[in-house]
Design an enzyme around this catalytic site. Structure first.
Site, PDB file in Angstrom:
ATOM      1  N   SER A  59      42.805  39.243  35.562  1.00 53.14           N
ATOM      2  CA  SER A  59      42.200  40.562  35.718  1.00 53.14           C
ATOM      3  C   SER A  59      42.908  41.520  34.771  1.00 53.14           C
ATOM      4  O   SER A  59      44.055  41.278  34.358  1.00 53.14           O
ATOM      5  CB  SER A  59      42.363  41.050  37.166  1.00 53.14           C
ATOM      6  OG  SER A  59      42.071  42.425  37.283  1.00 53.14           O
ATOM      7  N   TYR A  62      47.748  42.602  44.429  1.00 52.48           N
ATOM      8  CA  TYR A  62      46.764  42.083  43.475  1.00 52.48           C
ATOM      9  C   TYR A  62      47.318  42.077  42.056  1.00 52.48           C
ATOM     10  O   TYR A  62      47.197  41.072  41.335  1.00 52.48           O
ATOM     11  CB  TYR A  62      45.487  42.918  43.553  1.00 52.48           C
ATOM     12  CG  TYR A  62      44.332  42.350  42.776  1.00 52.48           C
ATOM     13  CD1 TYR A  62      43.617  41.258  43.256  1.00 52.48           C
ATOM     14  CD2 TYR A  62      43.937  42.909  41.564  1.00 52.48           C
ATOM     15  CE1 TYR A  62      42.543  40.733  42.555  1.00 52.48           C
ATOM     16  CE2 TYR A  62      42.862  42.400  40.854  1.00 52.48           C
ATOM     17  CZ  TYR A  62      42.170  41.308  41.354  1.00 52.48           C
ATOM     18  OH  TYR A  62      41.106  40.791  40.647  1.00 52.48           O
TER      19      TYR A  62
END
Length: 266
Positions: free
Chosen positions: A153, A167
């Site tokens: 990501s 995350y």
């Protein structure tokens, strides 16, 4: 070399290759499974949700008959071994792995219990590591190389003010695993790369594409950082995926491909 120049599209040919896609019920996993099926690969779609998995398998079978679904999660050594054995039993081997399974849990660090942090790390990092290990073993024993694509990501490179400590850490770890395995398997014919998108259209982000006051305000702030001036669409990930799963990317390994409209460039 002249043969390639006469038919350069052959570099992207994955027909007859066997691909395992974990997280095949999620937005990127479902896309990956359908893109590979549409390109002629034999697909083993793996997901924990029976209903969503059935939808993915049905979508894939519109393009290719060689598609099987397996309700499983790569959450243990035994589970990963079972996934690989299922693929080998169905199609005789494994040529491609796409790990699209994972999760997010948003909370300020002062409000997050360690167990929640560890759950994100397990889903995003440990399970990716376990699947890469098991598939890597199979690919090494087959002796014909292979393609492994992990899911990173933009948050592996950039922080976020809204409570993304788990995350961001997990995706930074994926970047590290990608580079490490790219080096470890560099001379084996196995390439290990990662796709790192920013926001793209999915059921979870659909609200950001709407015309509500909240969505417009959020988009305005976000797009100020995106040189391309728009959010991502599923097809923006399809091309990079096919590239990383085909011999077009044979000289690329340990690479993090940011499919983000330039978001991480500035």
């Amino acid at each position: 070399m002249s043969a390639i120049f006469s038919n350069p599209l052959s570099l992207f040919d994955v027909r007859g290759k066997t691909a395992i896609v974990t997280g095949a019920s999620g937005a990127f996993g479902a896309l990956a499974a359908e893109v590979l099926a549409g390109a002629g690969a034999k697909v083993v779609a793996v997901a924990g949700s029976e209903r969503a998995l059935a939808d993915t398998v049905a979508a894939c079978r519109r393009h290719c008959d060689d598609v099987v679904g397996l309700q499983a999660r790569p959450d243990s050594e035994q589970a990963c071994t079972g996934i690989v054995e299922h693929a080998v039993a169905a199609f005789g081997g494994v040529d491609i792995l796409v790990v699209a399974s994972g999760k997010n849990d948003v909370a300020k660090i002062v409000d997050m219990e360690p167990s929640r942090f560890l759950d994100v790390m397990d889903a995003n990092v440990t399970q990716s590591w376990l699947m890469a290990r098991e598939v890597g073993r199979r690919m090494l024993s087959q002796g014909r190389g292979g393609k492994i694509v992990l899911m990173s990501s933009a948050r592996g490179k950039l922080g976020h003010p809204a409570g993304y400590s788990a995350y961001c850490a997990s995706k930074a770890a994926i970047d590290g695993i990608t580079r490490a395995l790219g080096c470890e398997w560099g001379d084996s014919g196995i390439t290990v790369n990662a796709i790192a998108p920013t926001v793209f259209r999915s059921p979870l982000t659909a609200w950001m594409f709407e015309d509500t006051d909240r969505a417009v305000e959020v988009r305005k702030g976000f797009l100020a950082r995106v040189p391309k001036g728009r959010l991502g669409e599923p097809e923006d990930l399809a091309g990079p995926l096919l590239f990383l799963c085909s011999r077009a990317s044979d000289f690329y390994t340990g690479h993090i491909l940011h499919a983000d409209g330039g978001y991480t460039a500035g």
